[in-house]
Design a protein around this motif. Structure first.
Motif, mmCIF file in Angstrom:
data_model
loop_
_atom_site.group_PDB
_atom_site.id
_atom_site.type_symbol
_atom_site.label_atom_id
_atom_site.label_comp_id
_atom_site.label_asym_id
_atom_site.label_seq_id
_atom_site.Cartn_x
_atom_site.Cartn_y
_atom_site.Cartn_z
ATOM 1 N N ASP A 219 3.246 4.660 -3.915
ATOM 2 C CA ASP A 219 2.000 3.894 -3.917
ATOM 3 C C ASP A 219 2.351 2.406 -3.960
ATOM 4 O O ASP A 219 3.532 2.026 -3.933
ATOM 5 C CB ASP A 219 1.074 4.331 -5.057
ATOM 6 C CG ASP A 219 1.588 3.965 -6.443
ATOM 7 O OD1 ASP A 219 2.556 3.178 -6.579
ATOM 8 O OD2 ASP A 219 1.008 4.471 -7.421
ATOM 9 N N ALA A 220 1.350 1.548 -4.053
ATOM 10 C CA ALA A 220 1.561 0.102 -4.011
ATOM 11 C C ALA A 220 2.392 -0.418 -5.178
ATOM 12 O O ALA A 220 2.952 -1.516 -5.100
ATOM 13 C CB ALA A 220 0.212 -0.614 -3.971
ATOM 14 N N THR B 130 5.357 3.704 -7.355
ATOM 15 C CA THR B 130 5.364 4.977 -8.071
ATOM 16 C C THR B 130 5.444 6.107 -7.057
ATOM 17 O O THR B 130 4.724 6.100 -6.051
ATOM 18 C CB THR B 130 4.082 5.133 -8.924
ATOM 19 O OG1 THR B 130 4.041 4.048 -9.857
ATOM 20 C CG2 THR B 130 4.077 6.451 -9.675
ATOM 21 N N GLU C 185 4.572 9.240 -5.353
ATOM 22 C CA GLU C 185 3.395 10.111 -5.293
ATOM 23 C C GLU C 185 3.792 11.536 -4.957
ATOM 24 O O GLU C 185 3.245 12.485 -5.497
ATOM 25 C CB GLU C 185 2.398 9.592 -4.257
ATOM 26 C CG GLU C 185 1.783 8.261 -4.628
ATOM 27 C CD GLU C 185 0.797 7.776 -3.590
ATOM 28 O OE1 GLU C 185 1.011 7.987 -2.381
ATOM 29 O OE2 GLU C 185 -0.205 7.161 -4.006
ATOM 30 N N GLU D 253 -0.171 3.571 6.868
ATOM 31 C CA GLU D 253 0.885 3.676 5.870
ATOM 32 C C GLU D 253 2.185 3.167 6.488
ATOM 33 O O GLU D 253 2.479 3.439 7.637
ATOM 34 C CB GLU D 253 1.077 5.130 5.419
ATOM 35 C CG GLU D 253 -0.123 5.753 4.770
ATOM 36 C CD GLU D 253 -1.129 6.340 5.762
ATOM 37 O OE1 GLU D 253 -0.941 6.190 6.994
ATOM 38 O OE2 GLU D 253 -2.113 6.931 5.316
ATOM 39 N N GLY E 142 0.855 -1.180 0.000
ATOM 40 C CA GLY E 142 0.000 0.000 0.000
ATOM 41 C C GLY E 142 0.891 1.230 0.000
ATOM 42 O O GLY E 142 2.033 1.186 -0.460
ATOM 43 N N GLN E 143 0.382 2.342 0.537
ATOM 44 C CA GLN E 143 1.217 3.547 0.574
ATOM 45 C C GLN E 143 2.366 3.338 1.547
ATOM 46 O O GLN E 143 2.186 2.859 2.662
ATOM 47 C CB GLN E 143 0.430 4.786 0.984
ATOM 48 C CG GLN E 143 1.286 6.036 0.866
ATOM 49 C CD GLN E 143 0.588 7.315 1.276
ATOM 50 O OE1 GLN E 143 -0.315 7.308 2.092
ATOM 51 N NE2 GLN E 143 1.037 8.419 0.713
#
Length: 168
Positions: free
Chosen positions: A138-139, A142, A144, A77, A45-46
Motif C-alpha cells: 500500500d502507500a 505495508t 497487503e 497500480e 499508492g498501491q
C-alpha cells in the motif's frame, strides 16, 4: 515433458501481510534511462513488486510477457520488477522485448534476501537470485498480499493472483 527438472525450493521466510517492506536504494531501469531510486520514492499508492530470476531467463521472459499481455504495465497500480541482473542487461531486455517496464537492478540479490525470497542457485552458496514472487504494497509500504514460488520453475495462476491483489 519439460526439458528441465522441477526443483522444490527450501521454505521461504518471506515478509507477511501487515509488515512494512524494507526500504532500499538501487538503480531503477526503464527502456529510456536508469537512476538510483529508493523504494520509498517508488511507492505511489498501491505498488506491485515483481521479483524474477535473472532477467534473461525463460522464467523472467514468460512473466513479463504475461504481465504485458494482461495490461499490468498500463494499470493505475505501479508495477516494479526486481531482479539480480545489471542495469545493462535489464536495459537490453526491455529494449529487445519492447517492454515499457520499470525494473530494479539488484545484482547482489540483497533485496530478495532481505525480503526472505532469495535462494542459492543450484546449491552454489553466495550465488543467488530471487524466487518468482509478487508483493503488493500500500502507500505506506505495508505488505497487503504476497505470492512466492515454492518450486523452480513455478508460476502463479494469474487470474487468482489478480483477484488476490485486487487487480480484477
Amino acid at each position: 515433458m519439460p526439458e528441465f527438472d522441477v526443483v522444490e525450493l527450501e521454505p521461504a521466510d518471506h515478509l507477511e501481510p501487515g509488515t512494512e517492506a524494507p526500504d532500499f536504494t538501487r538503480p531503477l531501469v526503464t527502456d529510456e534511462f536508469w537512476e538510483d531510486r529508493s523504494l520509498a520514492d517508488l511507492v505511489d499508492g498501491q505498488t506491485i513488486l515483481v521479483f524474477t530470476p535473472m532477467i534473461g531467463s525463460f522464467v523472467a521472459k514468460y512473466v513479463w510477457d504475461e504481465l504485458a499481455e494482461r495490461g499490468w504495465l498500463e494499470r493505475e497500480e505501479r508495477v516494479v520488477g526486481i531482479t539480480a541482473s545489471t542495469p545493462y542487461g535489464i536495459s537490453s531486455f526491455l529494449d529487445e522485448n519492447d517492454l515499457p517496464a520499470e525494473v530494479v537492478a539488484d545484482p547482489t540479490n540483497e533485496i530478495a534476501a532481505e525480503y526472505g525470497i532469495g535462494h542459492d542457485l543450484d546449491g552454489m552458496t553466495g550465488i543467488g537470485e530471487p524466487r518468482l514472487a509478487f508483493v503488493a504494497l500500500d502507500a505506506d509500504r505495508t505488505v497487503e498480499s504476497i505470492w512466492v514460488a515454492d518450486e523452480w520453475p513455478e508460476f502463479p495462476d494469474y487470474d487468482e493472483l489478480e483477484a488476490e491483489l485486487g487487480l480484477e
